[in-house]
Design a protein around this motif. Structure first.
Motif, mmCIF file in Angstrom:
data_model
loop_
_atom_site.group_PDB
_atom_site.id
_atom_site.type_symbol
_atom_site.label_atom_id
_atom_site.label_comp_id
_atom_site.label_asym_id
_atom_site.label_seq_id
_atom_site.Cartn_x
_atom_site.Cartn_y
_atom_site.Cartn_z
ATOM 1 N N LEU A 13 0.850 -1.181 0.000
ATOM 2 C CA LEU A 13 0.000 0.000 0.000
ATOM 3 C C LEU A 13 0.890 1.238 0.000
ATOM 4 N N MET A 14 0.696 2.085 -0.999
ATOM 5 C CA MET A 14 1.542 3.258 -1.187
ATOM 6 C C MET A 14 0.897 4.503 -0.579
ATOM 7 N N GLU A 15 1.736 5.468 -0.307
ATOM 8 C CA GLU A 15 1.302 6.749 0.247
ATOM 9 C C GLU A 15 0.238 7.416 -0.631
ATOM 10 N N SER A 16 0.338 7.258 -1.932
ATOM 11 C CA SER A 16 -0.588 7.889 -2.875
ATOM 12 C C SER A 16 -1.944 7.206 -2.930
ATOM 13 N N GLY A 17 -2.065 6.055 -2.266
ATOM 14 C CA GLY A 17 -3.313 5.304 -2.311
ATOM 15 C C GLY A 17 -3.272 4.133 -3.281
ATOM 16 N N HIS A 18 -2.229 4.051 -4.083
ATOM 17 C CA HIS A 18 -2.090 2.918 -5.001
ATOM 18 C C HIS A 18 -1.813 1.643 -4.214
ATOM 19 N N ARG A 19 -2.233 0.538 -4.787
ATOM 20 C CA ARG A 19 -1.993 -0.768 -4.190
ATOM 21 C C ARG A 19 -1.394 -1.678 -5.249
ATOM 22 N N GLU A 20 -0.378 -2.394 -4.855
ATOM 23 C CA GLU A 20 0.251 -3.365 -5.751
ATOM 24 C C GLU A 20 0.319 -4.702 -5.034
ATOM 25 N N GLU A 21 0.434 -5.743 -5.819
ATOM 26 C CA GLU A 21 0.472 -7.093 -5.269
ATOM 27 C C GLU A 21 1.615 -7.864 -5.922
ATOM 28 N N VAL A 22 2.416 -8.510 -5.112
ATOM 29 C CA VAL A 22 3.466 -9.400 -5.609
ATOM 30 C C VAL A 22 3.361 -10.711 -4.840
ATOM 31 N N ARG A 23 3.850 -11.757 -5.466
ATOM 32 C CA ARG A 23 3.754 -13.089 -4.858
ATOM 33 C C ARG A 23 5.138 -13.658 -4.604
ATOM 34 N N PHE A 24 5.260 -14.327 -3.482
ATOM 35 C CA PHE A 24 6.489 -15.008 -3.112
ATOM 36 C C PHE A 24 6.141 -16.471 -2.855
ATOM 37 N N PRO A 25 6.978 -17.397 -3.304
ATOM 38 C CA PRO A 25 6.676 -18.816 -3.082
ATOM 39 C C PRO A 25 6.811 -19.251 -1.622
ATOM 40 N N THR A 26 7.670 -18.579 -0.857
ATOM 41 C CA THR A 26 7.835 -18.926 0.561
ATOM 42 C C THR A 26 7.928 -17.650 1.385
ATOM 43 N N ILE A 27 7.627 -17.775 2.662
ATOM 44 C CA ILE A 27 7.743 -16.629 3.566
ATOM 45 C C ILE A 27 9.206 -16.248 3.740
ATOM 46 N N GLN A 28 10.105 -17.220 3.641
ATOM 47 C CA GLN A 28 11.535 -16.943 3.780
ATOM 48 C C GLN A 28 12.040 -16.055 2.631
ATOM 49 N N GLU A 29 11.544 -16.280 1.420
ATOM 50 C CA GLU A 29 11.951 -15.423 0.297
ATOM 51 C C GLU A 29 11.450 -13.998 0.494
ATOM 52 N N PHE A 30 10.222 -13.857 0.995
ATOM 53 C CA PHE A 30 9.714 -12.516 1.291
ATOM 54 C C PHE A 30 10.561 -11.856 2.374
ATOM 55 N N GLN A 31 10.854 -12.585 3.449
ATOM 56 C CA GLN A 31 11.634 -12.026 4.550
ATOM 57 C C GLN A 31 13.034 -11.626 4.093
ATOM 58 N N LYS A 32 13.618 -12.397 3.205
ATOM 59 C CA LYS A 32 14.944 -12.073 2.675
ATOM 60 C C LYS A 32 14.898 -10.752 1.906
ATOM 61 N N TRP A 33 13.887 -10.566 1.037
ATOM 62 C CA TRP A 33 13.749 -9.312 0.289
ATOM 63 C C TRP A 33 13.442 -8.158 1.252
ATOM 64 N N TYR A 34 12.527 -8.384 2.180
ATOM 65 C CA TYR A 34 12.112 -7.351 3.122
ATOM 66 C C TYR A 34 13.280 -6.872 3.985
ATOM 67 N N SER A 35 13.999 -7.806 4.592
ATOM 68 C CA SER A 35 15.082 -7.411 5.496
ATOM 69 C C SER A 35 16.347 -7.001 4.762
ATOM 70 N N GLY A 36 16.556 -7.513 3.564
ATOM 71 C CA GLY A 36 17.775 -7.199 2.822
ATOM 72 C C GLY A 36 17.661 -6.010 1.893
ATOM 73 N N GLU A 37 16.472 -5.716 1.409
ATOM 74 C CA GLU A 37 16.294 -4.663 0.417
ATOM 75 C C GLU A 37 15.444 -3.506 0.942
ATOM 76 N N LEU A 38 14.298 -3.815 1.529
ATOM 77 C CA LEU A 38 13.348 -2.765 1.911
ATOM 78 C C LEU A 38 13.723 -2.062 3.218
ATOM 79 N N VAL A 39 13.982 -2.809 4.265
ATOM 80 C CA VAL A 39 14.250 -2.210 5.577
ATOM 81 C C VAL A 39 15.483 -1.303 5.576
ATOM 82 N N PRO A 40 16.622 -1.736 4.992
ATOM 83 C CA PRO A 40 17.803 -0.863 5.034
ATOM 84 C C PRO A 40 17.604 0.467 4.298
ATOM 85 N N LYS A 41 16.667 0.510 3.365
ATOM 86 C CA LYS A 41 16.449 1.723 2.570
ATOM 87 C C LYS A 41 15.084 2.339 2.849
ATOM 88 N N ALA A 42 14.510 2.073 3.993
ATOM 89 C CA ALA A 42 13.142 2.482 4.305
ATOM 90 C C ALA A 42 12.903 3.984 4.164
#
Length: 84
Positions: A13-42
């Protein structure tokens, strides 16, 4: 016996009100992207790549500072498919 999800849908969910959806095959793959890519550049205004593995040739980039919420939805094989 607990069921295991077949995949995870991440609703962005974006600040502008837009919504996007992506799929991950496992929760571990999502957590890897989230903690490695998104959180450090929040707080960053630079674009980061969001993995879209189920659509070949398509990609998405977002500004992490503009993401206001993420919703993680487990999808089970017995779930009704709402996105076709």
């Amino acid at each position: 016996m607990p069921r295991t999800p077949n995949e995870y849908i991440i609703h962005i969910l974006m600040e502008s009100g837009h919504r996007e959806e992506v799929r991950f095959p496992t929760i571990q793959e999502f957590q890897k992207w989230y903690s490695g890519e998104l959180v450090p550049k929040a707080a960053s205004h630079d674009f980061i790549s969001v993995p879209i593995k189920n659509i070949q040739g398509e990609y998405m980039v977002v500004r992490p500072s503009r993401i206001v919420a993420l919703r993680v939805e487990p999808v089970f094989s017995s779930s009704v498919e709402r996105y076709q």
